[in-house]
Design a protein around this motif. Structure first.
Motif, PDB file in Angstrom:
ATOM      1  N   LYS A  79      38.134  38.413  38.339  1.00  0.00           N
ATOM      2  CA  LYS A  79      38.604  39.710  37.427  1.00  0.00           C
ATOM      3  C   LYS A  79      38.107  39.487  35.923  1.00  0.00           C
ATOM      4  O   LYS A  79      37.213  38.385  35.689  1.00  0.00           O
ATOM      5  CB  LYS A  79      40.035  39.310  37.264  1.00  0.00           C
ATOM      6  N   ALA A  80      38.364  40.231  34.870  1.00  0.00           N
ATOM      7  CA  ALA A  80      37.978  40.026  33.584  1.00  0.00           C
ATOM      8  C   ALA A  80      39.216  40.604  32.684  1.00  0.00           C
ATOM      9  O   ALA A  80      39.715  41.612  33.364  1.00  0.00           O
ATOM     10  CB  ALA A  80      36.517  40.688  33.361  1.00  0.00           C
ATOM     11  N   GLY A  81      39.152  40.226  31.658  1.00  0.00           N
ATOM     12  CA  GLY A  81      40.026  40.979  30.492  1.00  0.00           C
ATOM     13  C   GLY A  81      41.268  40.033  30.154  1.00  0.00           C
ATOM     14  O   GLY A  81      41.830  40.130  29.016  1.00  0.00           O
ATOM     15  N   ARG A  82      41.736  39.129  31.127  1.00  0.00           N
ATOM     16  CA  ARG A  82      42.752  38.112  30.796  1.00  0.00           C
ATOM     17  C   ARG A  82      42.202  36.698  30.821  1.00  0.00           C
ATOM     18  O   ARG A  82      41.403  36.131  31.705  1.00  0.00           O
ATOM     19  CB  ARG A  82      43.672  38.146  31.625  1.00  0.00           C
ATOM     20  N   TYR A  83      42.304  35.838  29.662  1.00  0.00           N
ATOM     21  CA  TYR A  83      41.818  34.492  29.543  1.00  0.00           C
ATOM     22  C   TYR A  83      42.824  33.511  29.250  1.00  0.00           C
ATOM     23  O   TYR A  83      42.412  32.354  29.564  1.00  0.00           O
ATOM     24  CB  TYR A  83      40.575  34.557  28.317  1.00  0.00           C
ATOM     25  N   ASP A  84      43.778  33.791  28.558  1.00  0.00           N
ATOM     26  CA  ASP A  84      44.530  32.720  27.903  1.00  0.00           C
ATOM     27  C   ASP A  84      46.050  33.032  28.106  1.00  0.00           C
ATOM     28  O   ASP A  84      46.406  34.283  28.269  1.00  0.00           O
ATOM     29  CB  ASP A  84      44.219  32.442  26.621  1.00  0.00           C
ATOM     30  N   VAL A 135      33.981  42.153  44.279  1.00  0.00           N
ATOM     31  CA  VAL A 135      35.050  43.097  43.720  1.00  0.00           C
ATOM     32  C   VAL A 135      35.409  42.488  42.290  1.00  0.00           C
ATOM     33  O   VAL A 135      35.873  41.324  42.292  1.00  0.00           O
ATOM     34  CB  VAL A 135      36.489  43.025  44.537  1.00  0.00           C
ATOM     35  N   PHE A 136      35.025  43.362  41.400  1.00  0.00           N
ATOM     36  CA  PHE A 136      35.274  42.882  39.975  1.00  0.00           C
ATOM     37  C   PHE A 136      36.533  43.750  39.495  1.00  0.00           C
ATOM     38  O   PHE A 136      36.293  44.869  39.516  1.00  0.00           O
ATOM     39  CB  PHE A 136      33.956  43.084  39.177  1.00  0.00           C
ATOM     40  N   LYS A 143      28.370  47.823  38.137  1.00  0.00           N
ATOM     41  CA  LYS A 143      28.449  48.218  39.504  1.00  0.00           C
ATOM     42  C   LYS A 143      27.187  48.889  39.713  1.00  0.00           C
ATOM     43  O   LYS A 143      26.040  48.578  40.534  1.00  0.00           O
ATOM     44  CB  LYS A 143      29.349  49.258  39.846  1.00  0.00           C
ATOM     45  N   LYS A 144      26.562  49.710  38.661  1.00  0.00           N
ATOM     46  CA  LYS A 144      25.236  50.330  38.867  1.00  0.00           C
ATOM     47  C   LYS A 144      23.942  49.389  38.741  1.00  0.00           C
ATOM     48  O   LYS A 144      23.136  49.456  39.379  1.00  0.00           O
ATOM     49  CB  LYS A 144      25.266  51.234  37.712  1.00  0.00           C
ATOM     50  N   VAL A 171      28.015  43.644  40.285  1.00  0.00           N
ATOM     51  CA  VAL A 171      29.101  43.723  41.033  1.00  0.00           C
ATOM     52  C   VAL A 171      29.052  44.763  42.252  1.00  0.00           C
ATOM     53  O   VAL A 171      28.513  45.794  41.786  1.00  0.00           O
ATOM     54  CB  VAL A 171      30.482  43.993  40.065  1.00  0.00           C
ATOM     55  N   ARG A 172      29.666  44.478  43.252  1.00  0.00           N
ATOM     56  CA  ARG A 172      29.714  45.643  44.204  1.00  0.00           C
ATOM     57  C   ARG A 172      30.781  46.902  44.339  1.00  0.00           C
ATOM     58  O   ARG A 172      30.387  48.031  44.437  1.00  0.00           O
ATOM     59  CB  ARG A 172      29.590  45.057  45.523  1.00  0.00           C
TER      60      ARG A 172
END
Ligand code: NAD
Length: 327
Positions: free
Chosen positions: A87-92, A124-125, A150-151, A155-156
């Motif tokens: 995932k991405a967007g949340r880190y702390d 899956v991202f 994805k392009k 990431v698939r």
């Protein structure tokens, strides 16, 4: 010795991937529940793969990068056998600086995750916990950045994750996501996922991933961790239900796993595991129909607090009727 059931698989419709109905949640590898033994965690990952589990879910947030690093090490030599989701967007933990849904951060995040996971592609991202972002930014900036990846082939597939069901539904109505991960909204304590999300997912052919089947350990003999956000009355009912099951010589976690794994529209159910014994135990629940009488008794006990949901994320993204955390 009890014979281990065979793993069952479902196809993640839009994606066409064959996914084990029991998926590996790697948040405990980041010491999210208690300190995990790294060697035992590695053995648990390998044991899961040997037993047919092929879906692994992690995030840079879990253990503030520790879970990704440990999973990446454990998957060395096994990468081709698994579907890897991060995932991405949340880190702390901090609300103020813990989130960054900007396009630049997404682009940087994928590179960092690829390095920690020791791979050159993510299957899956996902945007992690969209309710902490503004809907306009998630739709107008974050997801477009994910689609660009994805392009490029890094990431698939692209997905969203989160707790409030209405926001997940609204975003999935407006954007062409491949997967939705919903947590704590379909298990013995809460089944509202089926009212709000499942119909859309079926209509659009989106892969539905159900996480936290033990309601983040509330449905276990060990009980909820201190940080659990559920209101006190929900935690108390969980304790009473576990006690009742023990009196019937049943482990509440077994019943909870058997129950969720019956859901035919859920592609995979993610349970957090860092011990071989938990992997073994959870595989035992695959394809087992829960005892209807016991299930009915447990459901009757839960009824007064069933589907109670708490506030999570930005206030404008809360589900209707959500209550204060730990209230
Ligand atoms: P869970 O309900 O799966 O509970 C996990 C806890 O239960 C861990 O402490 C584990 O040690 C324990 N456990 C596992 N099997 C057991 C068994 N058979 N008996 C007794 N205890 C057992 O909660 P979770 O870990 O939060 O959710 C599962 C996974 O889903 C996570 O690891 C993560 O990968 C994913 N998830 C994602 C999000 C998100 O993206 N926003 C949110 C929640 C969970």
């Amino acid at each position: 010795m009890t014979k281990m059931p065979d793993m069952l698989y479902r196809t993640l419709s839009k994606i066409g991937l064959r996914v084990s109905i029991l998926g590996y949640g790697a948040s405990p590898l980041g010491d999210e529940f208690s300190a995990a033994d790294p060697a035992e965690s590695k053995r648990a990952v390998h044991y899961a793969i040997d037993r047919g589990i092929n879906y692994f879910d992690v995030s840079p947030y879990y253990g503030r990068t520790l879970a990704e690093a440990r999973l990446g090490e454990a998957l060395t030599g096994y990468r081709q056998q698994v579907i890897l989701a991060t995932k991405a967007g949340r880190y702390d933990k901090s609300r103020e600086v813990g989130f960054d849904f900007s396009a630049q951060r997404i682009a940087r995040s994928v590179e960092e995750s690829l390095a920690r996971l020791r791979t050159d592609y993510i299957d899956v991202f996902q945007v992690h916990d969209i309710e902490y972002g503004r809907k306009e930014q998630i739709l107008g900036e974050t997801l477009p950045a994910m689609f660009k990846l994805k392009k490029s082939g890094k990431v698939r597939f692209v997905g969203i994750t989160g707790y409030p069901l209405t926001m997940l539904r609204d975003v999935a109505e407006a954007a062409d996501v491949d997967t939705i991960l919903s947590y704590c909204r379909y298990n013995l304590m809460d089944r509202s996922m089926d009212e709000i999300l499942t119909p859309l997912v079926k209509e659009k052919g989106i892969g539905l991933i159900n996480a936290s089947p033990l309601h983040m350990r509330l449905l276990s003999n060990k009980g909820a961790p201190d940080w659990h956000p559920a209101p006190k009355r929900v935690v108390e009912v969980g304790r009473l239900v576990a006690e009742f099951c023990r009196s019937q010589e049943v482990d509440i976690s077994d019943l909870a796993m058997q129950f969720v794994l019956q859901h035919e529209d859920v592609t995979t159910t993610l349970v957090g595991m860092s011990k071989v014994s938990h992997v073994e135990r959870n595989i035992q629940a695959v394809g087992v129909v829960p005892d209807p009488e016991l299930l009915a008794q447990v459901r009757a006990m839960i009824e007064p607090v069933a589907n109670v949901c708490w506030k999570e994320g930005r206030p404008e993204n809360d589900d209707p009727g959500a209550v204060e955390k730990q209230s």
